[in-house]
Design a protein around this motif. Structure first.
Motif, PDB file in Angstrom:
ATOM      1  N   ARG B  50       0.856  -1.192   0.000  1.00  0.00           N
ATOM      2  CA  ARG B  50       0.000   0.000   0.000  1.00  0.00           C
ATOM      3  C   ARG B  50       0.883   1.229   0.000  1.00  0.00           C
ATOM      4  NH1 ARG B  50      -3.386  -2.027   4.294  1.00  0.00           N
ATOM      5  NH2 ARG B  50      -5.347  -2.672   3.371  1.00  0.00           N
ATOM      6  N   TRP B  51       0.525   2.196  -0.787  1.00  0.00           N
ATOM      7  CA  TRP B  51       1.202   3.490  -0.737  1.00  0.00           C
ATOM      8  C   TRP B  51       0.340   4.512  -1.434  1.00  0.00           C
ATOM      9  CZ3 TRP B  51       3.339   6.328  -5.001  1.00  0.00           C
ATOM     10  CH2 TRP B  51       3.115   5.714  -6.243  1.00  0.00           C
ATOM     11  N   ASN B  52       0.527   5.772  -1.117  1.00  0.00           N
ATOM     12  CA  ASN B  52      -0.181   6.825  -1.830  1.00  0.00           C
ATOM     13  C   ASN B  52       0.708   8.018  -2.136  1.00  0.00           C
ATOM     14  OD1 ASN B  52      -2.576   5.460  -1.816  1.00  0.00           O
ATOM     15  ND2 ASN B  52      -3.782   7.231  -1.224  1.00  0.00           N
ATOM     16  N   SER B  60       0.054   5.476   4.453  1.00  0.00           N
ATOM     17  CA  SER B  60      -0.393   4.217   3.854  1.00  0.00           C
ATOM     18  C   SER B  60       0.664   3.122   3.871  1.00  0.00           C
ATOM     19  CB  SER B  60      -0.795   4.448   2.388  1.00  0.00           C
ATOM     20  OG  SER B  60      -1.844   5.365   2.290  1.00  0.00           O
TER      21      SER B  60
END
Lengths: 645, 252
Positions: B50-52, B60
């Motif tokens: 997960r990352w943003n 995230s």
């Protein structure tokens, strides 16, 4: 025929940033069963990245401010291409939307008399941005998130189920809007729902709903250097286009003047405009404050001519003009670009942004905590002791889905609404800093309100979602698994980003854009062959392969419209057509999906002329810079007093 | 200044998994998330993460790097030597979904159990007046990006799964403190902090403060003051007598 999970709601909001959450809150408060569908976890949307503040003419710091002044600033910033009715509603309603946040628990920075503090920002005549340090977007998202939780707590008390009337479906991506032909609407399409997949499991899901609000944000992931997160793949723009709506003003892309340029892995990450609003200055490698050389004619009377005057403005704004570091973003971005091109850039290809010689270290840490943290952690730079290196970064798309200014409804598709960055018109050719968060709140609320009104008028009437569209959407989504090993979606994406950056970037030329359109066709063909391995459970390669369709479609809109518009205005700069033309101001370029389904057509629209009472807010001399003679009011209005301050 | 780094990444799902070794290029200025992305683009296209924002603002990309809870996007590769093997594993306190992605729904459930901001009756929008010095305490807690690293590291739930129903964790105890210290919040939150959210489980080891990427002093500024407020009230003889007489503290 595929059997898929189904959910039925009155209003489905796609996107959980500021606009989406505000729309969902409104629809639910109007009594609608509402769902929010978002790609990330609840509370992680790109809005958290917004730093500077929310523009609203509350007049807490300078009581001369009012909605008319805010409206004027917004129109000037957008070089009069804005839909004036949106700019009017936005300026009028922004203060109420900010005050409302306080009743939901937001804690803004305060003035000495305990009211919401407001800060200066580029293009805003008075201190206007409500803020919390430099993390205003986080405060906005958290407040709206917590308001949604509050509404869910009410429903738990009333129905024993917190999600009875408002549910967030997180980590789900919508890939198609579902429509049926409808003889009643202009374009003949009517919303019945949306099709998507769960990112976690890869399973498909259908949302049945007569009204959908698109609030999916922007398109920055089509460019190499961007401040945008992975989510900004133009989903809403593409979904609307494919459902029969139009995209307008897509040639206008904002390059924020100050993104980080070093180290390479953080290139593009935003450096807030507040650095300049609070006193930071831009200098080139020769130590010169170069912005004084870049004040365009239309802004000549409004900006300081000397460093001394500019510096005095911070403490005495009534008797001095603001420094040119605070010109609208398009002007500053172009200036930085020119300085670097002329060989006066920093070692890493930017310019210097210095606040260390302007403010005491403790004030910098208090006013710009995230910037201090960001530079220290990511670049080993202490901004209280040394200058930052900054350069332009793709930040925001002014263009977007064509909407009715009052209701946020898309003219082409009955039951489809759009708000926030995904919608077009409000910001014209260039958005002022701080006008995004206020846009999200004003038009997010309006979209939720009018979507609810539309559903209420429908009563119990619902149309079935067409099974053939569900089957087609499912087949489209699993396509990449049948293309094993053909094309790497990551490579196609990287080439797309490079193409847009190099050929449709901050300075544009006819030949390069024509070349870009050719390359986009090749990339489209390659994207169709993009293959992925593994399974459908949380598979980022698959997700990217699906997102490519949207990025390519939106990139084509940008390149086509940019090639067509032979003038320079705001976020669209043509090296081969450097002037701004009053005739082009009367042209709105709209993109629609071509009959083949894989391309876009460009059509010219004529914007509605501005209402007389709004025209009267400007001096005739200023209007002459933007409008054709035929559009000018016959009698010159007298200038309001505050104009000369 | 490129070199090849040795990475060991946990791959698997709820049923089974293993640490898998990768050799991957590292360039100057990169963070661990850049390397994970390079693995996706070149060797492991289905590696789940997960990352943003990639700027430490959304919270995230929480995971554990060499056993320490951290944001992948804020961990610079220059903090490791070129020879070191870097082990990346999912947050341990939450059920794994796949690879580095965990099921963090525990946190959303707990968030919903904290009663919302409650303004004084009749105070209209636009009429709120608060001093900067009074909002600053709660503002510190509102810097929280909900990365859940504090929840992940807190041994009350990290080592004792059974405590999860009774303990809301540092993030949500801090949320209660934030509301309790909000100048205009009128709800009574102290009793619930102790009795419903498990404030008493916290024995102020400050692990949460140590891992907070926003450098919020969770223990010193939120949890300890909250404990003091609860204790003052619980052991104040006048309050105790008042509760007895007015039959307020039913469960005390």
């Amino acid at each position: 025929m595929s059997e898929v999970e189904r959910h039925s709601y009155d209003v489905v909001v796609i996107g959980a940033g500021g606009a989406g959450l505000r729309a969902a809150i409104e629809a639910r408060m109007q009594g609608m069963r509402t769902a929010v569908v978002c790609k990330s976890l609840f509370g992680k949307a790109h809005t958290v990245m917004a730093e500077g503040g929310i523009a609203a003419s509350m007049g807490n710091v300078n009581s001369n401010d009012n909605w008319q002044v805010h409206f004027r600033d917004t129109m000037r910033g957008g070089k009069f291409l804005n839909h004036w009715r949106m700019a009017e509603l936005h300026a009028q309603e922004a203060p109420d939307r900010v005050w409302e946040l306080e009743t939901w628990g937001a804690l803004f920075d305060r003035t000495k008399d305990g009211r919401i503090s407001q800060r200066n920002f580029g293009g805003h005549e008075y201190p206007r941005l409500a803020h919390v340090g430099d993390r205003t977007g986080l405060e906005l998202i958290r407040t709206l998130q917590q308001k949604i939780v509050a509404l869910q707590q009410e429903d738990e008390a009333e129905f024993g189920d917190p999600e009875a009337r408002l549910k967030v479906f997180q980590e789900a991506t919508v890939t198609r809007l579902l429509t049926v032909p409808d003889s009643g609407s202009e374009a003949g399409n009517r919303i019945t729902g949306a099709f998507g997949y769960w990112r976690e499991s890869g399973r498909f899901v259908v949302f049945e709903a007569p009204a959908i609000v698109l609030a999916t944000g922007g398109i920055g992931k089509s460019f190499k250097v961007t401040s945008n997160s992975w989510e900004y793949t133009g989903d809403g723009q593409a979904l609307a286009l494919m459902a029969g709506a139009s995209l307008i003003n897509m040639e206008f892309v904002q390059f924020h003047p100050t993104g980080m340029v070093w180290p390479p892995s953080v290139k593009g990450i935003l450096v807030t405009e507040s650095v300049r609003g609070d006193g930071g200055v831009l200098t080139n490698s020769e130590g010169k404050r170069f912005m004084f050389d870049y004040i365009p004619d239309v802004f000549k009377e409004k900006y300081a001519k000397t460093e001394e005057e500019g510096d005095r403005w911070y403490t005495d704004p009534d008797n001095n003009r603001r420094p040119p570091e605070l010109l609208p973003r398009d002007e500053v971005a172009r200036a930085i670009n020119s300085e670097v091109k002329a060989g006066r850039g920093t070692p890493h290809g930017g310019v210097y942004l210095d606040v260390s010689s302007r403010l005491p270290a403790d004030v910098i840490r208090r006013k710009l905590p995230s910037m201090h943290h960001q530079f220290k952690e990511l670049a080993d730079v202490d901004i209280t002791a040394e200058p930052m290196e900054v350069g332009p970064t793709c930040h925001y798309v002014m263009g977007g889905i064509e909407v009715d200014p009052d209701t946020a409804a898309t003219p082409g598709v009955l039951g489809l609404y759009a708000a926030g960055e995904v919608a077009g018109g409000m910001h014209g050719s260039n958005r002022l800093g701080g006008n995004s968060l206020s846009d999200l709140l004003v038009f997010g609320r309006r979209a939720g309100l009018y979507a609810a009104e539309y559903v209420a008028e429908l009563g119990d009437e619902r149309r079935d979602v067409p099974q053939d569209q569900i089957d087609a959407a499912a087949a489209e989504a699993v396509g990449p698994f049948n293309n094993e090993g053909a094309e790497n979606p990551y490579s196609v994406h990287q080439e797309l980003q490079q193409t847009m950056n190099d050929l449709v970037g901050i300075i544009r030329r006819e030949g390069e854009m024509a070349e870009a359109l050719g390359r986009l066709e090749e990339l489209k063909a390659r994207a169709e062959k993009a293959g992925v391995e593994g399974h459908r459970q949380y598979n980022p390669g698959w997700h990217l392969a699906i997102d490519l369709r949207n990025m390519l479609l939106v990139s084509e809109c940008i390149a086509k419209a940019a090639l067509e518009r032979t003038e320079s205005r705001g976020g669209h700069t043509r090296e081969d057509h450097p002037g701004m033309s009053a005739d082009w101001r009367k042209v709105v370029l709209a993109c629609t999906l071509a009959d083949d389904g894989g391309h876009v057509d460009l059509v010219r629209r004529t914007p509605e002329p501005m209402r007389g009472d709004l025209l009267a807010l400007f001096e005739l001399d200023e209007l002459k810079k933007y409008l054709t003679d035929a559009e000018l009011p016959s009698a010159a209005p007298s200038a309001p007093d505050e104009e000369t301050n | 200044m490129s070199y090849k780094a040795n990475f060991r990444v946990w791959r698997g799902d709820v049923d089974s998994g293993e640490l898998r070794d990768y050799t991957v290029e590292v360039n100057e200025g990169e963070v661990v998330l850049d390397i994970i992305h390079r693995l996706q683009a070149t060797q492991a296209p289905d590696l789940a993460v997960r990352w943003n924002c990639k700027a430490g603002k959304c919270g995230s990309c929480s995971a554990e790097i060499n056993g320490r809870p951290r944001l992948l996007c804020m961990t610079r590769m220059s903090t490791f030597s070129a020879e070191e093997t870097i082990t990346v594993t999912p947050m341990r306190t939450f059920p794994v979904v796949r690879d580095l992605v965990t099921d963090v729904s525990f946190n959303y459930t707990k968030a919903r159990q904290v009663p919302s901001f409650t303004p004084p009756e009749g105070l209209k929008a636009g009429e709120y007046r608060m001093e900067q010095v009074d909002v600053e305490r709660s503002q510190e807690f509102r810097k929280c990006i909900e990365c859940f690293l504090c929840q992940n590291t807190c041994h009350v739930i990290r080592d004792f799964e059974d405590n999860k129903p009774a303990f809301s964790g540092p993030r949500y105890l801090m949320r209660i403190a934030e509301l309790d210290m909000h100048p205009l919040d009128v709800a009574d939150r102290q009793k619930a902090a102790q009795e419903e959210h498990g404030l008493g489980y916290c024995n102020i080891t400050k692990c949460c403060t140590d891992v907070c990427p926003e450098h919020i002093k969770i223990t010193d500024n939120a949890l300890i003051p909250m404990k003091e407020r609860v204790a003052d009230r619980k052991y104040d003889p006048l309050v105790w007598l008042g509760d007895k007489i007015l039959r307020r503290g039913k469960t005390q």
